[in-house]
Design a protein around this motif. Structure first.
Motif, PDB file in Angstrom:
ATOM      1  N   PRO A   1      12.727   0.875 -10.295  1.00 38.10           N
ATOM      2  CA  PRO A   1      11.691  -0.170 -10.326  1.00 38.10           C
ATOM      3  C   PRO A   1      12.192  -1.557  -9.935  1.00 38.10           C
ATOM      4  N   TYR A   2      13.519  -1.714  -9.780  1.00 38.14           N
ATOM      5  CA  TYR A   2      14.085  -3.016  -9.404  1.00 38.14           C
ATOM      6  C   TYR A   2      14.384  -3.109  -7.906  1.00 38.14           C
ATOM      7  N   TYR A   3      13.958  -2.117  -7.143  1.00 44.66           N
ATOM      8  CA  TYR A   3      14.323  -1.992  -5.720  1.00 44.66           C
ATOM      9  C   TYR A   3      13.234  -2.619  -4.848  1.00 44.66           C
ATOM     10  N   TYR A   4      13.648  -3.426  -3.858  1.00 42.67           N
ATOM     11  CA  TYR A   4      12.720  -4.044  -2.897  1.00 42.67           C
ATOM     12  C   TYR A   4      13.158  -3.661  -1.492  1.00 42.67           C
ATOM     13  N   ALA A   5      12.343  -2.862  -0.810  1.00 44.59           N
ATOM     14  CA  ALA A   5      12.656  -2.424   0.556  1.00 44.59           C
ATOM     15  C   ALA A   5      11.945  -3.341   1.547  1.00 44.59           C
ATOM     16  N   ILE A   6      12.727  -4.182   2.217  1.00 50.68           N
ATOM     17  CA  ILE A   6      12.134  -5.110   3.194  1.00 50.68           C
ATOM     18  C   ILE A   6      11.740  -4.360   4.463  1.00 50.68           C
ATOM     19  N   ASN A   7      12.565  -3.394   4.854  1.00 47.10           N
ATOM     20  CA  ASN A   7      12.284  -2.586   6.043  1.00 47.10           C
ATOM     21  C   ASN A   7      11.667  -1.278   5.535  1.00 47.10           C
ATOM     22  N   PRO A   8      10.347  -1.107   5.648  1.00 48.38           N
ATOM     23  CA  PRO A   8       9.703   0.015   4.968  1.00 48.38           C
ATOM     24  C   PRO A   8      10.006   1.350   5.635  1.00 48.38           C
ATOM     25  N   PRO A   9       9.942   2.457   4.881  1.00 56.82           N
ATOM     26  CA  PRO A   9      10.032   3.776   5.524  1.00 56.82           C
ATOM     27  C   PRO A   9       8.978   3.878   6.623  1.00 56.82           C
ATOM     28  N   LYS A  10       9.337   4.563   7.702  1.00 59.70           N
ATOM     29  CA  LYS A  10       8.449   4.576   8.878  1.00 59.70           C
ATOM     30  C   LYS A  10       7.075   5.154   8.560  1.00 59.70           C
ATOM     31  N   SER A  11       7.027   6.135   7.657  1.00 64.29           N
ATOM     32  CA  SER A  11       5.726   6.750   7.337  1.00 64.29           C
ATOM     33  C   SER A  11       4.750   5.701   6.812  1.00 64.29           C
TER      34      SER A  11
ATOM     35  N   PHE B   1       6.194 -11.099   3.872  1.00 65.78           N
ATOM     36  CA  PHE B   1       6.334  -9.989   2.930  1.00 65.78           C
ATOM     37  C   PHE B   1       5.024  -9.674   2.223  1.00 65.78           C
ATOM     38  N   ASP B   2       4.784  -8.388   2.063  1.00 64.35           N
ATOM     39  CA  ASP B   2       3.644  -7.900   1.282  1.00 64.35           C
ATOM     40  C   ASP B   2       4.168  -6.734   0.437  1.00 64.35           C
ATOM     41  N   PHE B   3       4.869  -7.085  -0.640  1.00 64.05           N
ATOM     42  CA  PHE B   3       5.501  -6.062  -1.480  1.00 64.05           C
ATOM     43  C   PHE B   3       4.470  -5.391  -2.376  1.00 64.05           C
ATOM     44  N   GLN B   4       4.486  -4.067  -2.366  1.00 64.98           N
ATOM     45  CA  GLN B   4       3.610  -3.314  -3.264  1.00 64.98           C
ATOM     46  C   GLN B   4       4.387  -2.152  -3.848  1.00 64.98           C
ATOM     47  N   ARG B   5       4.147  -1.935  -5.146  1.00 66.48           N
ATOM     48  CA  ARG B   5       4.755  -0.780  -5.807  1.00 66.48           C
ATOM     49  C   ARG B   5       4.041   0.472  -5.315  1.00 66.48           C
ATOM     50  N   ILE B   6       4.794   1.501  -4.969  1.00 65.19           N
ATOM     51  CA  ILE B   6       4.159   2.669  -4.358  1.00 65.19           C
ATOM     52  C   ILE B   6       3.799   3.747  -5.365  1.00 65.19           C
ATOM     53  N   SER B   7       4.362   3.683  -6.565  1.00 66.38           N
ATOM     54  CA  SER B   7       3.920   4.574  -7.636  1.00 66.38           C
ATOM     55  C   SER B   7       4.206   3.841  -8.942  1.00 66.38           C
ATOM     56  N   ASN B   8       3.756   4.389 -10.048  1.00 67.83           N
ATOM     57  CA  ASN B   8       3.885   3.669 -11.322  1.00 67.83           C
ATOM     58  C   ASN B   8       5.312   3.279 -11.662  1.00 67.83           C
TER      59      ASN B   8
ATOM     60  N   PHE C   1       9.513  -1.460  -4.897  1.00 66.69           N
ATOM     61  CA  PHE C   1       8.510  -2.104  -4.043  1.00 66.69           C
ATOM     62  C   PHE C   1       8.843  -1.881  -2.570  1.00 66.69           C
ATOM     63  N   ILE C   2       7.793  -1.648  -1.784  1.00 67.86           N
ATOM     64  CA  ILE C   2       7.946  -1.520  -0.337  1.00 67.86           C
ATOM     65  C   ILE C   2       7.201  -2.669   0.322  1.00 67.86           C
ATOM     66  N   ASN C   3       7.830  -3.266   1.328  1.00 65.58           N
ATOM     67  CA  ASN C   3       7.176  -4.321   2.101  1.00 65.58           C
ATOM     68  C   ASN C   3       6.201  -3.673   3.080  1.00 65.58           C
ATOM     69  N   ARG C   4       4.909  -3.820   2.806  1.00 65.82           N
ATOM     70  CA  ARG C   4       3.907  -3.178   3.651  1.00 65.82           C
ATOM     71  C   ARG C   4       3.336  -4.133   4.711  1.00 65.82           C
ATOM     72  N   GLU C   5       4.022  -5.224   4.936  1.00 65.75           N
ATOM     73  CA  GLU C   5       3.570  -6.185   5.948  1.00 65.75           C
ATOM     74  C   GLU C   5       3.569  -5.541   7.339  1.00 65.75           C
ATOM     75  N   VAL C   6       2.443  -5.620   8.002  1.00 67.71           N
ATOM     76  CA  VAL C   6       2.381  -5.211   9.403  1.00 67.71           C
ATOM     77  C   VAL C   6       1.435  -6.180  10.106  1.00 67.71           C
ATOM     78  N   GLU C   7       1.733  -6.485  11.345  1.00 67.69           N
ATOM     79  CA  GLU C   7       0.914  -7.458  12.076  1.00 67.69           C
ATOM     80  C   GLU C   7       0.892  -7.060  13.546  1.00 67.69           C
ATOM     81  N   PHE C   8      -0.129  -7.522  14.233  1.00 66.87           N
ATOM     82  CA  PHE C   8      -0.151  -7.378  15.682  1.00 66.87           C
ATOM     83  C   PHE C   8       0.236  -8.707  16.300  1.00 66.87           C
ATOM     84  N   ILE C   9       1.183  -8.649  17.242  1.00 68.98           N
ATOM     85  CA  ILE C   9       1.508  -9.806  18.065  1.00 68.98           C
ATOM     86  C   ILE C   9       0.569  -9.726  19.262  1.00 68.98           C
ATOM     87  N   HIS C  10      -0.319 -10.692  19.391  1.00 68.09           N
ATOM     88  CA  HIS C  10      -1.336 -10.645  20.445  1.00 68.09           C
ATOM     89  C   HIS C  10      -0.968 -11.614  21.561  1.00 68.09           C
ATOM     90  N   TYR C  11      -0.686 -11.052  22.738  1.00 65.34           N
ATOM     91  CA  TYR C  11      -0.421 -11.852  23.939  1.00 65.34           C
ATOM     92  C   TYR C  11      -1.755 -11.997  24.665  1.00 65.34           C
TER      93      TYR C  11
END
Length: 394
Positions: free
Chosen positions: A149-159, A360-367, A371-381
């Motif tokens: 519960p003390y873990y923060y993954a900045i680079n989220p699992p690809k799934s 960062f958009d950290f969210q706990r994935i189970s009780n 925490f996983i960083n679920r931040e995703v964005e589109f870079i729009h050219y």
């Protein structure tokens, strides 16, 4: 033994009622103690990374650490003191065990590291035992996030990234004419993203068309429509496909100017902007990513100038920029702990910082997970020659 009888009073201690929160376990449930939101004016931070050796990895980690130090200087301006404990991590699991066993770091507030995936499990175990937040900025391979519960993954699992990106893709383009374009290369990540997007479109009652890069003009015309935007999603993130696709798109739009085209692609496309920026603009391109350094935004230059002034050397030309990643990571945790203290986890969405590259958009994935960083964005050219970030609506 004492038996409970009718009419007896039973005193059950309970904390004072609080406003309802999201259904996420509180620190009290997780750690067995009440977390009170209060400013913390002394923060003890560890950084355990491979600094020694003179390799390309070492150079990147030194730059990352310098970015961390710039964040420390920034937070000090608000009256917060920071004690920094930096150690060379070596490369192996044994090396990291030696670091944690031979230094007085059991009472740190958080540790940033390690770089190498094989070092994650022993460092995660140590941090969990001593209730220390572990911030892992690099590897997305740490399964320990599911149990610590003390873990923060900045680079989220690809799934998780594919799930969030397909949601954003459907949100933005679900009413358009989506076309999955098949090139000649096999790209597992792109295939997983396309599969997740196809399923989500189906759930929403939309159907995508399929097209091969080498199909003739008649097939291209059949896949396209004049009545909606045509959103082309290639099945490869490689530059080879783009090099083949852009001449084809130019030829098609020259003959058929009534067709509106958008292009949707991958994090790697940021690295091709130096070769393809005009093409990105022309074909209204969107590249998903969990981070972005905007070359048109003055604050990127501001950071790089400050870095050069502080360390008498420019930042490495890399993707991502490691100095910025170090700064963005450290300032988020320093600001959060400085503001909320032990109640940090309960206020993650309220932490506001100046970010140069990573958000960062950290969210706990189970009780009981981390925490996983679920931040995703589109870079729009955009065809107007501007670059904007489009984030998922929370």
């Amino acid at each position: 033994g004492y038996k409970l009888r009718k009419g007896d009073f039973v005193c059950i201690p309970f904390p004072k009622p609080e406003k309802p929160k999201e259904i996420i376990p509180t620190n009290e449930e997780l750690m067995g103690k009440k977390a009170v939101s209060a400013p913390q004016k002394l923060i003890r931070m560890g950084v355990i990374l491979p600094f020694k050796g003179g390799s390309a990895d070492n150079d990147k980690m030194i730059e990352f650490y310098r970015g961390v130090l710039m964040a420390v200087e920034e937070i000090k301006k608000s009256g917060t003191s920071v004690d920094v404990f930096a150690y060379d991590s070596g490369k192996s699991a044994g090396d990291i065990k030696a670091v944690v066993n031979s230094h007085p770091i059991t009472n740190l507030d958080f540790i940033i590291g390690p770089l190498y995936p094989e070092q994650i499990a022993p460092l995660s175990k140590f941090c969990q035992q001593h209730h220390i937040k572990l911030v892992v900025p690099f590897s997305s391979l740490g399964d320990n996030v599911y149990e610590n519960p003390y873990y923060y993954a900045i680079n989220p699992p690809k799934s998780y990234q594919f799930a969030e990106t397909s949601r954003l893709t459907t949100e933005l383009f679900g009413k358009d004419n989506v076309i999955f374009l098949e090139g000649t290369e096999n790209d597992k990540d792109a295939a997983a993203f396309i599969d997740a997007t196809r399923k989500r479109l189906q759930q929403n009652g939309s159907k995508a068309n399929r097209l091969k890069l080498n199909d003739d003009e008649i097939k291209w015309m059949e896949a396209m429509t004049q009545y909606k935007d045509n959103v082309i999603i290639p099945n490869s993130s490689g530059i080879k496909l783009l090099n083949q696709l852009f001449p084809k798109l130019k030829e098609f739009t020259k003959k058929n100017p009534e067709y509106r085209i958008k292009l949707v692609g991958y994090p790697e496309w940021q690295t091709y902007a130096s070769n393809h920026l005009e093409n990105f603009y022309q074909f209204n391109t969107y590249a998903y990513s969990s981070f972005f350094r905007n070359p048109l935004n003055g604050n990127a230059d501001e950071f790089e100038n400050a870095y050069q002034k502080a360390f008498h050397t420019p930042t490495l030309v890399s993707w991502p920029r490691f100095g910025m990643l170090g700064f963005d990571t450290a300032i988020y945790f320093l600001k959060g702990i400085s503001t909320y203290g032990e109640a940090f986890d309960q206020h993650l969405s309220q932490i506001v910082t100046t970010s140069y590259q990573h958000r960062f958009d950290f969210q706990r994935i189970s009780n009981w997970s981390g925490f996983i960083n679920r931040e995703v964005e589109f870079i729009h050219y955009s065809p107007s020659h501007s670059i904007e970030l489009i984030r998922l609506k929370k």
